[in-house]
Design a protein around this motif. Structure first.
Motif, PDB file in Angstrom:
ATOM      1  N   GLU A 102       0.837  -1.197   0.000  1.00 38.38           N
ATOM      2  CA  GLU A 102       0.000   0.000   0.000  1.00 38.38           C
ATOM      3  C   GLU A 102       0.875   1.252   0.000  1.00 38.38           C
ATOM      4  O   GLU A 102       0.631   2.202  -0.746  1.00 38.38           O
ATOM      5  CB  GLU A 102      -0.906  -0.029   1.238  1.00 38.38           C
ATOM      6  CG  GLU A 102      -2.002   0.975   1.250  1.00 38.38           C
ATOM      7  CD  GLU A 102      -2.918   0.829   2.471  1.00 38.38           C
ATOM      8  OE1 GLU A 102      -3.418   1.867   2.923  1.00 38.38           O
ATOM      9  OE2 GLU A 102      -3.117  -0.302   2.955  1.00 38.38           O
ATOM     10  N   LYS A 103       1.905   1.235   0.830  1.00 32.13           N
ATOM     11  CA  LYS A 103       2.816   2.370   0.910  1.00 32.13           C
ATOM     12  C   LYS A 103       3.525   2.581  -0.434  1.00 32.13           C
ATOM     13  O   LYS A 103       3.670   3.716  -0.900  1.00 32.13           O
ATOM     14  CB  LYS A 103       3.848   2.129   2.020  1.00 32.13           C
ATOM     15  CG  LYS A 103       4.543   3.381   2.500  1.00 32.13           C
ATOM     16  CD  LYS A 103       5.553   3.103   3.592  1.00 32.13           C
ATOM     17  CE  LYS A 103       4.911   2.620   4.874  1.00 32.13           C
ATOM     18  NZ  LYS A 103       5.887   2.426   5.968  1.00 32.13           N
ATOM     19  N   HIS A 104       3.952   1.495  -1.054  1.00 34.37           N
ATOM     20  CA  HIS A 104       4.624   1.587  -2.350  1.00 34.37           C
ATOM     21  C   HIS A 104       3.694   2.192  -3.403  1.00 34.37           C
ATOM     22  O   HIS A 104       4.111   3.063  -4.187  1.00 34.37           O
ATOM     23  CB  HIS A 104       5.113   0.198  -2.799  1.00 34.37           C
ATOM     24  CG  HIS A 104       5.823   0.204  -4.101  1.00 34.37           C
ATOM     25  ND1 HIS A 104       7.080   0.735  -4.271  1.00 34.37           N
ATOM     26  CD2 HIS A 104       5.430  -0.240  -5.324  1.00 34.37           C
ATOM     27  CE1 HIS A 104       7.445   0.610  -5.527  1.00 34.37           C
ATOM     28  NE2 HIS A 104       6.457   0.022  -6.190  1.00 34.37           N
ATOM     29  N   ALA A 105       2.447   1.766  -3.428  1.00 34.86           N
ATOM     30  CA  ALA A 105       1.475   2.303  -4.385  1.00 34.86           C
ATOM     31  C   ALA A 105       1.264   3.802  -4.160  1.00 34.86           C
ATOM     32  O   ALA A 105       1.186   4.581  -5.117  1.00 34.86           O
ATOM     33  CB  ALA A 105       0.148   1.555  -4.277  1.00 34.86           C
ATOM     34  N   VAL A 106       1.193   4.208  -2.888  1.00 34.15           N
ATOM     35  CA  VAL A 106       1.031   5.625  -2.562  1.00 34.15           C
ATOM     36  C   VAL A 106       2.240   6.415  -3.060  1.00 34.15           C
ATOM     37  O   VAL A 106       2.097   7.506  -3.625  1.00 34.15           O
ATOM     38  CB  VAL A 106       0.817   5.811  -1.036  1.00 34.15           C
ATOM     39  CG1 VAL A 106       0.973   7.263  -0.625  1.00 34.15           C
ATOM     40  CG2 VAL A 106      -0.547   5.288  -0.629  1.00 34.15           C
ATOM     41  N   GLU A 107       3.434   5.862  -2.894  1.00 32.37           N
ATOM     42  CA  GLU A 107       4.654   6.538  -3.348  1.00 32.37           C
ATOM     43  C   GLU A 107       4.667   6.667  -4.875  1.00 32.37           C
ATOM     44  O   GLU A 107       5.052   7.707  -5.414  1.00 32.37           O
ATOM     45  CB  GLU A 107       5.903   5.792  -2.877  1.00 32.37           C
ATOM     46  CG  GLU A 107       6.122   5.839  -1.382  1.00 32.37           C
ATOM     47  CD  GLU A 107       6.402   7.234  -0.828  1.00 32.37           C
ATOM     48  OE1 GLU A 107       6.887   8.112  -1.580  1.00 32.37           O
ATOM     49  OE2 GLU A 107       6.123   7.461   0.357  1.00 32.37           O
ATOM     50  N   GLN A 108       4.255   5.609  -5.565  1.00 37.58           N
ATOM     51  CA  GLN A 108       4.208   5.657  -7.032  1.00 37.58           C
ATOM     52  C   GLN A 108       3.214   6.710  -7.508  1.00 37.58           C
ATOM     53  O   GLN A 108       3.501   7.479  -8.437  1.00 37.58           O
ATOM     54  CB  GLN A 108       3.843   4.271  -7.599  1.00 37.58           C
ATOM     55  CG  GLN A 108       4.897   3.214  -7.366  1.00 37.58           C
ATOM     56  CD  GLN A 108       6.231   3.575  -7.984  1.00 37.58           C
ATOM     57  OE1 GLN A 108       6.321   3.939  -9.144  1.00 37.58           O
ATOM     58  NE2 GLN A 108       7.288   3.475  -7.198  1.00 37.58           N
ATOM     59  N   ASP A 109       2.054   6.759  -6.880  1.00 38.12           N
ATOM     60  CA  ASP A 109       1.050   7.768  -7.231  1.00 38.12           C
ATOM     61  C   ASP A 109       1.582   9.177  -6.956  1.00 38.12           C
ATOM     62  O   ASP A 109       1.343  10.107  -7.735  1.00 38.12           O
ATOM     63  CB  ASP A 109      -0.244   7.547  -6.450  1.00 38.12           C
ATOM     64  CG  ASP A 109      -0.990   6.293  -6.869  1.00 38.12           C
ATOM     65  OD1 ASP A 109      -0.676   5.732  -7.949  1.00 38.12           O
ATOM     66  OD2 ASP A 109      -1.875   5.859  -6.100  1.00 38.12           O
TER      67      ASP A 109
END
Length: 148
Positions: A102-109
């Motif tokens: 989830e954190k990785h997806a937030v960073e990518q966004d």
């Protein structure tokens, strides 16, 4: 860093977050200093700043929400691992992996959103500025605690 090392660091990070969360007005002061530091390091124009800060603040809120979930999931349970069953440990690892995804997806966004408001070079400067600010903050904390 492998998963085992990350799991070992998690209690330390949660403790540090707990300390910062308890500081109340000091937290707002830190946020103000961080905003000034980042603005200066990125040399944001007025137009860039108007577009950048809403994106940045939304990202910070999303990350804070994930950290809150981490504290809720792991806060007290990590203190007493000797009483954790293998099945519970499996659930904890799966939860940890989910939160990391989830954190990785937030960073990518976040990076995608930043690309729409500031140039790539300033995005790199942002990451460097954040790390530099964290180091300075930690140094100040250690100095006040007599450790530096």
């Amino acid at each position: 860093m492998n998963l085992k090392n990350k799991l070992l660091l998690l209690p330390i990070l949660l403790y540090a977050l707990g300390i910062f969360a308890q500081q109340g007005p000091g937290r707002e002061r830190i946020k103000t200093l961080k905003v000034a530091f980042i603005t200066e390091q990125l040399n944001l124009s007025r137009e860039e700043a108007q577009l950048f800060w809403p994106v940045y603040n939304a990202h910070e809120q999303k990350i804070a929400d994930i950290r809150k979930k981490e504290r809720q999931q792991f806060g007290g349970r990590l203190a007493n691992l000797s009483q954790t069953s293998p099945k519970e440990a499996e659930v904890m690892v799966a939860t940890y992996a989910k939160l990391q995804s989830e954190k990785h997806a937030v960073e990518q966004d976040f990076i995608a959103d930043l690309k729409e408001v500031i140039p790539a070079l300033k995005i790199i400067k942002l990451f460097r500025a954040e790390e530099s600010f964290k180091k300075r903050l930690l140094q100040q904390y250690q100095k006040r605690r007599g450790g530096g």
